[in-house]
Scaffold this active site. Structure first.
Site, PDB file in Angstrom:
ATOM      1  N   TYR A 184      44.648  83.816  23.566  1.00 47.21           N
ATOM      2  CA  TYR A 184      44.366  82.406  23.293  1.00 47.21           C
ATOM      3  C   TYR A 184      42.907  82.264  22.847  1.00 47.21           C
ATOM      4  O   TYR A 184      42.054  83.103  23.153  1.00 47.21           O
ATOM      5  CB  TYR A 184      44.627  81.545  24.527  1.00 47.21           C
ATOM      6  CG  TYR A 184      46.087  81.311  24.821  1.00 47.21           C
ATOM      7  CD1 TYR A 184      46.710  80.106  24.503  1.00 47.21           C
ATOM      8  CD2 TYR A 184      46.858  82.297  25.420  1.00 47.21           C
ATOM      9  CE1 TYR A 184      48.051  79.890  24.787  1.00 47.21           C
ATOM     10  CE2 TYR A 184      48.205  82.093  25.706  1.00 47.21           C
ATOM     11  CZ  TYR A 184      48.794  80.884  25.383  1.00 47.21           C
ATOM     12  OH  TYR A 184      50.125  80.670  25.657  1.00 47.21           O
ATOM     13  N   GLU A 185      42.640  81.179  22.148  1.00 42.75           N
ATOM     14  CA  GLU A 185      41.352  80.941  21.509  1.00 42.75           C
ATOM     15  C   GLU A 185      40.167  80.943  22.477  1.00 42.75           C
ATOM     16  O   GLU A 185      39.042  81.242  22.087  1.00 42.75           O
ATOM     17  CB  GLU A 185      41.426  79.595  20.779  1.00 42.75           C
ATOM     18  CG  GLU A 185      40.286  79.290  19.857  1.00 42.75           C
ATOM     19  CD  GLU A 185      40.511  77.961  19.150  1.00 42.75           C
ATOM     20  OE1 GLU A 185      39.506  77.307  18.842  1.00 42.75           O
ATOM     21  OE2 GLU A 185      41.677  77.581  18.933  1.00 42.75           O
TER      22      GLU A 185
END
Length: 259
Positions: free
Chosen positions: A51-52
């Site tokens: 995830y970012e």
């Protein structure tokens, strides 16, 4: 096998099946996250979800509300800085697939999550691109999932937040060190893939009970259909049960109840 499922469940299960075991996947929040985590729980236990926010190989027990959800960090193998995530992992070519959602998509897979309407006087301001523009250009390939309507599948996006293949389908031609771009789009009606030459979206599979006329009515341009249209596999009972329990567990968790 049960025939009792919603179009949204059909979309999520189909999107999950697109992920293969062992892939490294950069996941967007929302529908992509739901599909990616379902894949991990069903057929791809060794899929590496990123995830970012910097979480690597995260295995959330519930679906995160945002990239900053503590569930992601708590269940990750490790968490790195955002610059390292993008520069080393993503731009370094270590991500097989980016899984994205969007507010608008056009025939050349350009995505808009910036605004609706005129740029100087928009009707609606959207959340923005986040990491999607970088994911779309650096991941090996991109999967996109969203619900099908003329509001989302538009002739031309109001703003190109995230590059698909450009306004003419040629934006990636001859550009070095760039990913393949979108390779499939999964909606609640069908599965689409870009034409190898023109890069225009082509419907390759209809979900059970969906007609070509329904897809055309929900699309803002004259969409193309493959000469031989397939029928998407219906969800199995196991897939539906795992998905429903995941969503119920998520609801209980975010409501403050014990899962």
């Amino acid at each position: 096998m049960s025939n009792e499922y919603t179009s949204s469940e059909m979309m999520t299960v189909t999107a999950a099946k697109a992920l293969e075991n062992g892939m490294t996947c950069f996941v967007g929040i929302g529908l992509p996250s739901e599909a990616a985590n379902l894949a991990r729980l069903i057929h791809a236990p060794d899929v590496v979800l990123i995830y970012e926010s910097g979480t690597l190989q995260t295995k959330p027990d519930v679906l995160p509300l945002s990239i900053g959800d503590g569930e992601l960090c708590e269940t990750a193998l490790t968490t790195v800085s955002v610059p390292e995530m993008f520069r080393y992992w993503l731009q370094g070519g270590k991500v097989d697939v980016g899984f994205l959602g969007t507010a608008q998509i056009d025939r050349y897979c350009n995505l808009n999550t910036t605004l609706i309407g005129d740029y100087k006087s928009p009707k609606v301001r959207l959340p923005g691109g986040g990491g999607a523009p970088e994911i779309a250009t650096s991941a090996g390939e991109v999967f996109i999932t969203l619900k099908h309507s003329k509001r989302t599948f538009v002739d031309e996006v109001d703003f190109v937040t995230t590059l698909g293949f450009g306004r003419d389908g040629k934006a990636r031609d001859g550009v070095p060190n760039i990913g393949r771009g979108p390779t499939r789009v999964i909606s609640d009606l069908c599965v689409m893939k870009p034409d190898p030459q023109t890069k225009e979206l082509v419907v390759v599979s209809l979900h059970p009970g969906v007609t070509a006329e329904q897809v055309q009515e929900a699309t803002g341009w004259e969409i193309r259909f493959a000469e031989t249209l397939e029928t998407t596999d219906a969800p199995s009972d196991k897939e539906l049960n795992v998905l429903r329990e995941l969503k119920a567990r998520t609801d209980r968790h975010h409501a403050g109840e014990e899962a």
